[in-house]
Each structure stands twice: as structure tokens, then as C-alpha cells.
Design an enzyme around this catalytic site. Structure first.
Site, PDB file in Angstrom:
ATOM      1  N   GLU A 264       4.358  -4.569  -4.453  1.00 55.25           N
ATOM      2  CA  GLU A 264       4.284  -3.232  -5.043  1.00 55.25           C
ATOM      3  C   GLU A 264       4.402  -3.332  -6.563  1.00 55.25           C
ATOM      4  O   GLU A 264       5.221  -4.089  -7.087  1.00 55.25           O
ATOM      5  CB  GLU A 264       5.424  -2.370  -4.488  1.00 55.25           C
ATOM      6  CG  GLU A 264       5.431  -0.943  -4.990  1.00 55.25           C
ATOM      7  CD  GLU A 264       6.586  -0.135  -4.426  1.00 55.25           C
ATOM      8  OE1 GLU A 264       6.477   1.103  -4.418  1.00 55.25           O
ATOM      9  OE2 GLU A 264       7.595  -0.739  -4.006  1.00 55.25           O
ATOM     10  N   LYS A 339       1.219   5.767  -0.669  1.00 58.86           N
ATOM     11  CA  LYS A 339       2.615   5.768  -0.248  1.00 58.86           C
ATOM     12  C   LYS A 339       2.979   7.183   0.187  1.00 58.86           C
ATOM     13  O   LYS A 339       2.687   8.158  -0.514  1.00 58.86           O
ATOM     14  CB  LYS A 339       3.506   5.309  -1.400  1.00 58.86           C
ATOM     15  CG  LYS A 339       4.966   5.081  -1.035  1.00 58.86           C
ATOM     16  CD  LYS A 339       5.713   4.449  -2.210  1.00 58.86           C
ATOM     17  CE  LYS A 339       7.150   4.099  -1.860  1.00 58.86           C
ATOM     18  NZ  LYS A 339       7.833   3.440  -3.008  1.00 58.86           N
ATOM     19  N   CYS A 373       6.729  -0.235   0.672  1.00 60.05           N
ATOM     20  CA  CYS A 373       8.167  -0.271   0.403  1.00 60.05           C
ATOM     21  C   CYS A 373       8.970   0.759   1.205  1.00 60.05           C
ATOM     22  O   CYS A 373       9.207   0.575   2.396  1.00 60.05           O
ATOM     23  CB  CYS A 373       8.404  -0.113  -1.098  1.00 60.05           C
ATOM     24  SG  CYS A 373      10.068  -0.609  -1.634  1.00 60.05           S
TER      25      CYS A 373
END
Length: 509
Positions: A264, A339, A373
């Protein structure tokens, strides 16, 4: 008979076994006519020797499984036993059939109680897998039905056997060996008085079956993944950072990786080229390079013949800013995954917004998904992907401290276990004092597996040295996942109680 006196051997029938086979069938099948004629058995052994399996003890045949090849579409529908027969009681074997049909499984009465029938069934399943056939079909007698025929229908009898309220020596055994009842067959074997002419159409599906394909288009079930534990360092230009990216892509391709994963915000050092005092302007400055990175990394995917997961980068669409990753396939196509869950830091300091859907992407090396993440800490997303056949989940992450890293790691391991898939996590290391909020990194990139016998005892396929720039590789066998889904010690996906709970997506597909 004492177990220590047994000397069992599993083998294929031979032509000269017929006298022993006849004696065994006459004894076991005394109620439905006894043994097949010798010419019938000889034809089976000649045409399909692999399907005629026997168990012998000290040279004496004590168990037999007879099998033919058939066309699945024909025999998975209602039929009678006579549909398997030709002239003079010859059994029809279709050399190009795409399924096995179980004719007979019989065990000598003196040898019952040793679970020898299970050995024969397992041998037949292994043959089905080796020959890449769709399924094993069988017409199963319900030999205790005559005891209950006055009180219940055949369908009611089947349900009570399934619920173990009634024991049927054939059907109960078949259900215990992972066969499922597809339908009830009427007048399957009219002379079978014990079953009142009924039978069950049973099926065991080969979960490893692959439709016939040309060699060049068939994808390997062994997949190599590579990941870059990326060192954050100051750079003077975009070109310098892209050269670093290409160096790692080249290295992973030279080891014949099918996938290359970056962390990321791996290109965050470019923020050091902007006004460092303004985080909002710095992240939008970085977003200005995202289209170039996508284009050039897509070109690398094609040039180096490796599917690249580009880590993540900020993407500006109108006034909105997203954290996005790209799947750059080696055929030149590109997919996007935003995300979904945005951390408090991303919301507060960068005003990043969340995406609105997750997807599973088909590649030439498996069905993959990407969670960036924080997203991996929400089990609903992984479950939705698992429902779409997820095999490998990629998780590019950025964490600054060990406790933050452990949140990602432990949740990723949970996703691997509960969704019966592989999970690859990849982060960055080192210090970047030039960029506020990204000045320190902590990572130990890893590949996690489900937790069962086919996988490492700690369910960790591979992992890096913490906080050291390096490459990580791991070879993943996708067939092991398919086996786990059906034959694992536990089968999480199959055993979910969807009658009580479910995860429902709210976006349009």
C-alpha cells in the site's frame, strides 16, 4: 477372524479371477440372481480394467467393486438398470464416457466389520479423479424397505434413513461415503423384492474435475506468488522510482512468478517532492502520478509476463480522493479495486473516501481478490469474495507500528481459515522522514494458508524477515483448496448455517 491374520491387497481383477468372483457374487447376491456370466466379466476386464477392483486376503478375493464409464447427462437422469445392458447380459462401457457408474460393491460376509467397502469406494473415487471424470453415479438398492413398505412411501423411507432413524445397510453406507441422493428411481431393478423395485440415484461429484481443454489454454493448478517487501527511501524523480519498480518486477518474473504484489502507498516517497507541510496537497500531488503508474506497470505486466497487483495509490475522481489498487493482468487488461474502509488517519488528514464494492477477478492463474490493509479486518468482505470462488486474496498494507501490523496479520490469517483460501500480505519497511505521517514503517510480509493437513502446521506458507527489504515467493496448490472445500477435517464454507445467517451485498453487480 483376528485382524492380525489379515493380509489385504487392493488390485485390479484379472480374467482368471472369475471362479472366485462367481462364488462371492453367488453368496452375496443370492436374492437377485447371483453372479454375472463369465463372458460379461471378461468383457468388463478387457474394456475397462482400471474400473474392476478387488480386495484379496492371502490370495482369496474378499471384496469387489465393478465399474463402467457412462455419459453423465444420460445416467444422471431417470433410468433403469437395463439401460446399462446390451445383448447377452453384456455391460455397456462407454470408452469416451465422462462419468463412472458403480455397478456392484460386495464384501464377503466373513469380512464385514473391517470397513473394507470404504477402501473400495475410496479406490473408485481415486480412479474418478485420475481419469478427470465428472462424477461417480450409482443406482443404490434400499434392501430394508420391504420391512417398512406397508407403513411409509419410499420417499419417506429415504428421509428416515438420512436422519438415521432407520438403518439401511446399502444406503446408510453410501451416505456415509459422501454420496448424495439425486432422486428416487422406480422399477430400477424389478426383481429386487427387498427394495420393492426402487433404487436411489446416487452421485459423488469429482470436485477436481476440469472440462476438457487444449493444453495451451488449461491453467496450471500450481501458482507462484511473489511479493516485494518495499524499502521506503527518498527519490529525486518519478523515473527513479519506476526504475525501482521495474527492477523488482524483472526479478520476480525471472523466478517465474504468476503474481507480483506491491505494498500500500509504495510510491509515497514522491510526496517528498511536494510541499511537505501540507498533507492534503501532498497526497493530491501523489495522485497526479497514479495514471502513469497504472499505465507503466500494466506495460511491465505484459513485457515480463507476470500479473501485477500494484500496491495502492491515491486516485482523484472529481473532488473525491480514493485509495485504489490495480490488477494489471499479463494479457494487458486492467482491473480496479478501491479501498472500502478508510482509516481515521486517511479520513482526517487526507480526506480519502471509501469505495462501494469488492470483486473477485478471474486470471490465468486463479480467482483472486484484493483488500487494501484495513479492509482485511472486516470479515464480511472476505466472505462475499469466498461466495464468488475466491482462491487467493492479496492484501497490500502499510503499518507504522508492530501492533498495527499484527492487526492486519491476525485478521488475514483468520480470512484464510474461515474462507478456505490463500492470503498474501505485503508491506513496506524503513523510514521516510521527508513525508509526514509516513515517516516510519513496520512489516513482515507473509503468505497464509487454511489450517489443515495439506498445509503447513502453522498455516504459514512463507514469510519475510521483519523490517528488511526483500522479495518473498511461495508456491500455492489450488487443488488443495478444492480438496479442502469438500474433504477437509472441517469444511467452513460448506457448513455455514445460511438458514440462520448470511452476508448480503447492497451494491449492484
Amino acid at each position: 477372524m483376528s485382524p492380525e491374520d489379515l493380509h489385504l491387497q487392493l488390485r485390479n481383477l484379472r480374467h482368471d479371477d472369475y471362479p472366485q468372483l462367481k462364488a462371492l457374487m453367488d453368496r452375496v447376491y443370492d436374492d437377485i440372481g447371483g453372479a454375472w456370466e463369465e463372458h460379461t466379466i471378461r468383457k468388463l476386464v478387457r474394456e475397462f480394467p482400471e474400473g474392476q477392483i478387488c480386495l484379496e486376503d492371502n490370495g482369496t478375493i474378499v471384496g469387489v467393486a465393478l465399474t463402467v464409464q457412462v455419459t453423465y447427462d444420460k445416467f444422471s437422469n431417470p433410468h433403469q438398470y437395463d439401460d446399462l445392458l446390451g445383448k447377452r447380459d453384456t455391460i455397456l462401457n462407454e470408452e469416451d464416457g465422462d462419468a463412472l457408474y458403480g455397478l456392484d460393491v460386495l464384501i464377503h460376509p466373513d469380512y464385514r466389520g473391517y470397513r473394507l467397502g470404504r477402501r473400495l469406494y475410496d479406490a473408485r473415487k481415486e480412479l474418478c479423479i485420475q481419469e478427470n471424470l465428472k462424477a461417480i453415479l450409482a443406482g443404490g438398492r434400499i434392501v430394508n424397505y420391504h420391512k417398512y413398505a406397508d407403513d411409509m412411501t419410499a420417499s419417506q423411507y429415504l428421509e428416515k434413513v438420512r436422519r438415521r432413524e432407520i438403518y439401511d445397510p446399502i444406503l446408510s453406507f453410501q451416505l456415509a461415503n459422501d454420496f448424495v441422493v439425486k432422486r428416487l428411481l422406480y422399477k430400477y431393478l424389478p426383481e429386487d423384492l427387498k427394495s420393492k423395485g426402487y433404487a436411489t440415484l446416487l452421485e459423488w461429484s469429482n470436485f477436481l474435475y476440469e472440462p476438457a481443454e487444449t493444453v495451451i489454454s488449461a491453467r496450471s493448478r500450481n501458482v507462484r506468488v511473489g511479493a516485494v517487501q518495499w524499502q521506503m527511501r527518498a527519490v529525486d524523480s518519478v523515473e527513479e522510482l519506476l526504475q525501482q519498480v521495474e527492477y523488482f518486477v524483472d526479478a520476480m518474473a525471472s523466478y517465474k512468478s504468476d503474481f507480483a504484489l506491491f505494498p500500500e502507498f509504495f510510491n509515497a516517497p514522491l510526496m517528498g517532492l511536494s510541499d511537505k507541510s501540507q498533507q492534503m496537497s501532498a497526497i493530491r500531488f501523489l495522485a497526479g502520478f497514479t495514471e502513469r503508474f497504472k499505465k507503466e506497470m500494466s506495460q511491465m505486466a505484459v513485457s515480463y509476463n507476470v500479473n501485477i497487483i500494484t500496491g495502492s495509490m491515491p486516485l482523484q475522481e472529481g473532488d473525491s480522493l480514493y485509495n485504489v489498487t490495480y490488477l494489471c493482468r499479463r494479457d494487458g487488461s486492467v482491473e480496479e479495486q478501491k479501498k472500502i474502509h478508510i482509516t481515521p488517519h486517511e479520513k482526517r488528514d487526507w480526506v480519502i473516501e471509501g469505495g462501494d464494492k469488492v470483486q473477485v477477478f478471474q486470471t490465468d492463474a486463479g480467482r483472486v481478490g484484493i483488500l487494501i490493509c484495513y479492509d482485511v479486518e472486516f470479515p464480511e468482505l472476505g466472505r462475499l469474495m469466498a461466495d464468488e470462488g475466491l482462491e487467493i486474496l492479496f492484501v497490500p498494507f502499510w503499518t507504522d507500528t508492530r501492533n498495527a501490523y499484527l492487526r492486519v496479520r491476525h485478521c488475514a490469517q483468520a480470512r484464510a481459515v474461515e474462507n478456505e483460501c490463500y492470503v498474501v500480505i505485503c508491506g513496506s519497511v524503513g523510514n521516510l522522514p521527508e513525508v509526514e505521517s509516513l515517516d516510519v514503517q513496520y512489516a513482515q510480509s507473509s503468505v497464509f494458508s487454511p489450517s489443515d493437513f495439506a498445509f503447513p502446521h502453522d498455516a504459514v506458507m512463507s514469510e519475510t524477515t521483519p523490517n528488511t527489504e526483500m522479495l518473498m515467493f511461495s508456491d500455492l496448490n489450488l487443488d488443495e483448496l478444492r480438496y479442502l472445500h469438500h474433504e477437509g477435517s472441517v469444511t467452513n464454507l460448506k457448513d455455514r448455517r445460511t438458514d440462520l445467517y448470511d452476508v448480503v451485498r447492497k451494491w449492484r453487480t
